[in-house]
Design an enzyme around this catalytic site. Structure first.
Site, mmCIF file in Angstrom:
data_model
loop_
_atom_site.group_PDB
_atom_site.id
_atom_site.type_symbol
_atom_site.label_atom_id
_atom_site.label_comp_id
_atom_site.label_asym_id
_atom_site.label_seq_id
_atom_site.Cartn_x
_atom_site.Cartn_y
_atom_site.Cartn_z
ATOM 1 N N GLU A 39 50.202 46.277 28.647
ATOM 2 C CA GLU A 39 50.831 45.696 27.466
ATOM 3 C C GLU A 39 49.969 46.115 26.270
ATOM 4 O OE1 GLU A 39 51.159 41.419 27.441
ATOM 5 O OE2 GLU A 39 52.052 41.445 25.434
ATOM 6 N N ARG A 264 41.761 42.235 41.603
ATOM 7 C CA ARG A 264 41.327 42.666 40.266
ATOM 8 C C ARG A 264 39.896 43.134 40.358
ATOM 9 N NH1 ARG A 264 43.982 40.506 36.047
ATOM 10 N NH2 ARG A 264 42.252 40.911 34.650
ATOM 11 N N LYS A 274 42.093 40.997 27.845
ATOM 12 C CA LYS A 274 42.283 41.467 26.470
ATOM 13 C C LYS A 274 42.301 40.295 25.494
ATOM 14 C CE LYS A 274 45.584 44.404 28.061
ATOM 15 N NZ LYS A 274 46.990 44.384 27.946
HETATM 16 P P1 ATP Z 1 44.650 41.409 30.293
HETATM 17 O O1 ATP Z 1 44.435 39.989 30.652
HETATM 18 O O2 ATP Z 1 43.408 42.143 30.008
HETATM 19 O O3 ATP Z 1 45.721 41.600 29.263
HETATM 20 P P2 ATP Z 1 46.607 42.301 32.088
HETATM 21 O O4 ATP Z 1 46.647 42.420 33.568
HETATM 22 O O5 ATP Z 1 47.540 41.335 31.454
HETATM 23 O O6 ATP Z 1 45.142 42.053 31.668
HETATM 24 P P3 ATP Z 1 47.974 44.663 31.386
HETATM 25 O O7 ATP Z 1 47.876 45.410 30.124
HETATM 26 O O8 ATP Z 1 49.235 43.960 31.676
HETATM 27 O O9 ATP Z 1 46.764 43.684 31.394
HETATM 28 O O10 ATP Z 1 47.547 45.559 32.625
HETATM 29 C C1 ATP Z 1 47.965 46.871 32.875
HETATM 30 C C2 ATP Z 1 47.662 47.180 34.307
HETATM 31 O O11 ATP Z 1 46.257 47.086 34.541
HETATM 32 C C3 ATP Z 1 48.321 46.192 35.232
HETATM 33 O O12 ATP Z 1 48.916 46.897 36.289
HETATM 34 C C4 ATP Z 1 47.204 45.320 35.724
HETATM 35 O O13 ATP Z 1 47.427 44.892 37.018
HETATM 36 C C5 ATP Z 1 46.005 46.259 35.646
HETATM 37 N N1 ATP Z 1 44.774 45.499 35.435
HETATM 38 C C6 ATP Z 1 44.456 44.714 34.392
HETATM 39 N N2 ATP Z 1 43.252 44.134 34.556
HETATM 40 C C7 ATP Z 1 42.780 44.579 35.744
HETATM 41 C C8 ATP Z 1 41.582 44.349 36.497
HETATM 42 N N3 ATP Z 1 40.622 43.548 36.042
HETATM 43 N N4 ATP Z 1 41.439 44.979 37.677
HETATM 44 C C9 ATP Z 1 42.400 45.806 38.141
HETATM 45 N N5 ATP Z 1 43.543 46.063 37.489
HETATM 46 C C10 ATP Z 1 43.747 45.458 36.306
HETATM 47 MG MG MG Z 2 49.145 41.176 30.354
#
Ligand code: ATP
Ligand code: MG
Length: 563
Positions: A39, A264, A274
Site C-alpha cells: 500500500e 512476518r 509504516k
Molecule cells: P505496514 O504495517 O508496514 O503497512 P503492511 O503489511 O500493511 O505493513 P503492505 O504495504 O500492505 O504493508 O505490505 C506489502 C507486502 O509486504 C505484503 O504482502 C505484506 O505481507 C509484506 N510485508 C509487510 N511487512 C512485512 C514483514 N514484516 N515481513 C514480511 N512481509 C511483510
Molecule cells: Mg497495509
C-alpha cells in the site's frame, strides 16, 4: 553485486517452494506468477525486503513473473511520494517487475463484481454505524447478530449501492457488506464490509469514485485478474484466506489464485510498521524516512547497506511459518562481510590529538608519503599515496601516560607501530590547562616503515593522519534508535527513542584523499568501522561520513569503541 555475497542467490528451499514444486509437478499450475502488493502509505522497510526477495526471487528462480502492485484503495493515506520511493527501492534491491499495476486499475471491474454479489443475494447495503457494526460483529466467544438491514431485496440493495456511488450518503452512513455468516468462528467471515464511502481525491482516479473497495475484496480479485498463481502474504491473514476463497468462488472469474501465509520478519530494534514509522517521521525525532537509524530500505541505503547485503540477509532468515524476532547482529553480519571483502581501507581519526615526531627529518625518518594498499587481501584494488610528516594526528584514546599490559596502544616510554609507517616511542606529552593531553612527542625508529627492526617489537598498531595534508570533516556515529529491542510493542514509541543514538563529530580528520569521496562510496576506516558517504548532507569536496557498522560485533553492536 559483491563477490563475497554472490554465492547463492537462489532462494533456499522452503515450504512455499515445496508447494510450487508440487503444483508444477501435479500440473495444477504450469507457471509461476507472483506479485508484491504494497500500500503506498509509507516507505518500505526491511520486512518488505523479505517479501520482495521472496516474490521477485520466485519469479526469477522459476522463470515466472512478478508484478509490482500498488494496493491503492485508501486515498486518505496514500501519496505519490510513496509510490516513487517504493519503485526506487524495489529497483535498488536489484529486482525488475513484470508490470506495474494498481488496485485502482480494477475499480470498474471490482464494482461490477460487487453488483454481481448483490444480484446473487450475497451482498447488502448496511446502514448501521461503524460502531454498531463492530458491536453486532460479536467476539471470538460470542457469535455476531444479523444487521436489521441484512435481508433487503436485491432491487433495494442495487438502488442503495447506486446512491452510495452517487455520493448521496455521508461517510459512515452506509456500506456494502458480503452476506456470509454472522455466527462463523472466523470473525472475518461475519458479513465483512467490502465497500465503504470516502470523500477523498484519489491520486489516480481523482474524484471519480466516492466508494472504495476494502482490502479483502480487492486483493483476491486483483490477484485473479492478474493471473497470480501463488499469492503470498503474512500470517495475520491466515483466517482471511477463507474470505479470499469465498469471494473468488462467488464471482464469475476464470482464474482462482491461492493465498499462502508466511511469518512476518521481526527484527530487533527495528520498527516494521509504516504507520509507526510515519509517526517517528512526522514527530521529527528522525531525519526523514531515510534516517540512517531506521530499518527502512532507504534508511539502510543511506546507512551504507548494499542491495546484496540485504538480499543475503533475506536468504539467511529463510521463509517459514514460525513467528520469531531476528537478532540485529544477523543483519549487521551481512553488511560487515560484504564491506570487509569490498570496501577500500582508509585512515581516519575521530578524536584527534597531535603526535609530533621529534627526530623527523633525520636519516631513515624522512618519508613524506607512503604508498598504502587499498585492501590487505586484494592487490587488484591498488594502492594510494598517503602523505606523512613531522606532525600527525592520532586518536586521543590511543595514548595513555600510563597503562597496564592489556593496553596495546601508545604509552610513555613504550613503542607502537603507526599503521603502514614507522615504529614510534612516546617520550613526553603536552597538556592543556585542564590536564587533557593535546600532543605526544615521539622518537621514530629509523628505517622501520614497513619493516621489522631488530630490538623493536611494538605490541600495537594505531592509525594516523598527516596534520599538514588531511581532510577535516564530519563523521556521524549511530547506535540503535530505541532503548528497547522490541519497539513494535511499546505503547509510546517516542518514549523509547534514544536521544544519544546519533553522535555528530564535526572535526574528525581523515586522509586527504577522502575529500573526494562520492555518494555511494564506502570505506573501512581502519580500527574504527565501516563508513559511507551520507547522501543527504555531503557536498562535492565535503563528504559527511555515516557509520554503517562497527568492525566487530559488540554488546551494543553498532557502537564504535572509542577507548
Ligand atoms: P505496514 O504495517 O508496514 O503497512 P503492511 O503489511 O500493511 O505493513 P503492505 O504495504 O500492505 O504493508 O505490505 C506489502 C507486502 O509486504 C505484503 O504482502 C505484506 O505481507 C509484506 N510485508 C509487510 N511487512 C512485512 C514483514 N514484516 N515481513 C514480511 N512481509 C511483510
Ligand atoms: Mg497495509
Amino acid at each position: 553485486m559483491s563477490d563475497s555475497l554472490k554465492k547463492e542467490e537462489r532462494i533456499p528451499r522452503n515450504f512455499i517452494t515445496d508447494i510450487i514444486d508440487e503444483d508444477l509437478k501435479s500440473g495444477k499450475e504450469d507457471h509461476v506468477a507472483t506479485r508484491f502488493p504494497p500500500e503506498p502509505n509509507g516507505y518500505l522497510h526491511i520486512g518488505h525486503a523479505k517479501s520482495i526477495c521472496l516474490n521477485f526471487g520466485l519469479a526469477r528462480d522459476y522463470q515466472g513473473t512478478c508484478n509490482l502492485r500498488f494496493d491503492d484503495t485508501n486515498p486518505v493515506k496514500e501519496d505519490m511520494e510513496y509510490v516513487r520511493s517504493i519503485e526506487n527501492d524495489v529497483e535498488w534491491l536489484g529486482f525488475k517487475w513484470n508490470e506495474i499495476r494498481h488496485s485502482s486499475d480494477y475499480f470498474e471491474r471490482l464494482y461490477g463484481y460487487a453488483l454481481e454479489l448483490i444480484d446473487k443475494g450475497l451482498a447488502y447495503v448496511d446502514e448501521l454505524s461503524p460502531d454498531e457494526i463492530r458491536e453486532y460483529r460479536g467476539t471470538l466467544t460470542k457469535p455476531g447478530k444479523n444487521s436489521p438491514y441484512r435481508d433487503r431485496s436485491v432491487e433495494e440493495n442495487r438502488a442503495l449501492f447506486e446512491k452510495m456511488k452517487q455520493g448521496e450518503f455521508e461517510e459512515g452512513k452506509a456500506c456494502l457488506r458480503a452476506k456470509i455468516d454472522m455466527a462463523s468462528p472466523f470473525i472475518c467471515m461475519r458479513d465483512p464490509v467490502i465497500y465503504r464511502i470516502r470523500y477523498a481525491t484519489h491520486e489516480l482516479t481523482g474524484d471519480k469514485w466516492c466508494i472504495y473497495p476494502m482490502y479483502d475484496f480487492t486483493h483476491c480479485i486483483s490477484d485473479a485478474i492478474e493471473g497470480i498463481t501463488h499469492s503470498i502474504c503474512t500470517l495475520e491473514f491466515q483466517d482471511n484466506r477463507r474470505l479470499y476463497d469465498w469471494v473468488i468462488d462467488h464471482i464469475s472469474i476464470d482464474h482462482h489464485p491461492h493465498q499462502y501465509e508466511m511469518s512476518r520478519l521481526n527484527l530487533e530494534y527495528a520498527l516494521t510498521s509504516k504507520r509507526k514509522l510515519n509517526l517517528l517521521v512526522t514527530s521529527g525525532v528522525v531525519d526523514g524516512w531515510d534516517d540512517p537509524r531506521l530499518a527502512t530500505i532507504s534508511g539502510l541505503r543511506r546507512r551504507g547497506y548494499t542491495p546484496a547485503s540485504i538480499r543475503e540477509f533475506c536468504r539467511r532468515i529463510g521463509v517459514t511459518k514460525q513467528e520469531n524476532t531476528v537478532e540485529l547482529s544477523a543483519l549487521e553480519s551481512c553488511i560487515r562481510e560484504d564491506l570487509n571483502a569490498n570496501a577500500p581501507r582508509a585512515m581516519a581519526v575521530l578524536h584527534p590529538i597531535k603526535l609530533i615526531i621529534d627526530n623527523y627529518g633525520e636519516a631513515g625518518v624522512d618519508a613524506t608519503s607512503f604508498s598504502i594498499p587499498n585492501h590487505p587481501d586484494r592487490p587488484e584494488m591498488g594502492e594510494r599515496l598517503v602523505s606523512f610528516g613531522k606532525e600527525l594526528y592520532i586518536d586521543e584514546s590511543d595514548f595513555r601516560e600510563e597503562a597496564n599490559k592489556q593496553y596495546k596502544r601508545l604509552k610513555l616510554n613504550h613503542e607502537v607501530r603507526l599503521r603502514n609507517a614507522y615504529i614510534v616511542k612516546a617520550v613526553s606529552c603536552e597538556k592543556d590547562s585542564s590536564g587533557k593531553v593535546v600532543a605526544v612527542h615521539c622518537e621514530a625508529v629509523p628505517n622501520s616503515a614497513g619493516a621489522n627492526v631488530e630490538g623493536h617489537k611494538p605490541k600495537g598498531v594505531i592509525q594516523w593522519v598527516d596534520v599538514s595534508n588531511c581532510y577535516r570533516g564530519k563523521v556521524i556515529l549511530y547506535s540503535t534508535l530505541f532503548t528497547d529491542p522490541n519497539p513494535g510493542s511499546a505503547d509510546d514509541i517516542l518514549s523509547i527513542v534514544d536521544r544519544n543514538s546519533k553522535i555528530e563529530i564535526n572535526d574528525a580528520v581523515m586522509e586527504a584523499g577522502l575529500k573526494n569521496a562520492k555518494c555511494g562510496d564506502s570505506f573501512q576506516f581502519e580500527r574504527e568501522g565501516y563508513f559511507c558517504v551520507d547522501s543527504k548532507n555531503s557536498k562535492d569536496g565535503a563528504p559527511v561520513f555515516n557509520l554503517t557498522v562497527a568492525l566487530r560485533e559488540s554488546k551494543k553492536s553498532t557502537e564504535v569503541a572509542t577507548n
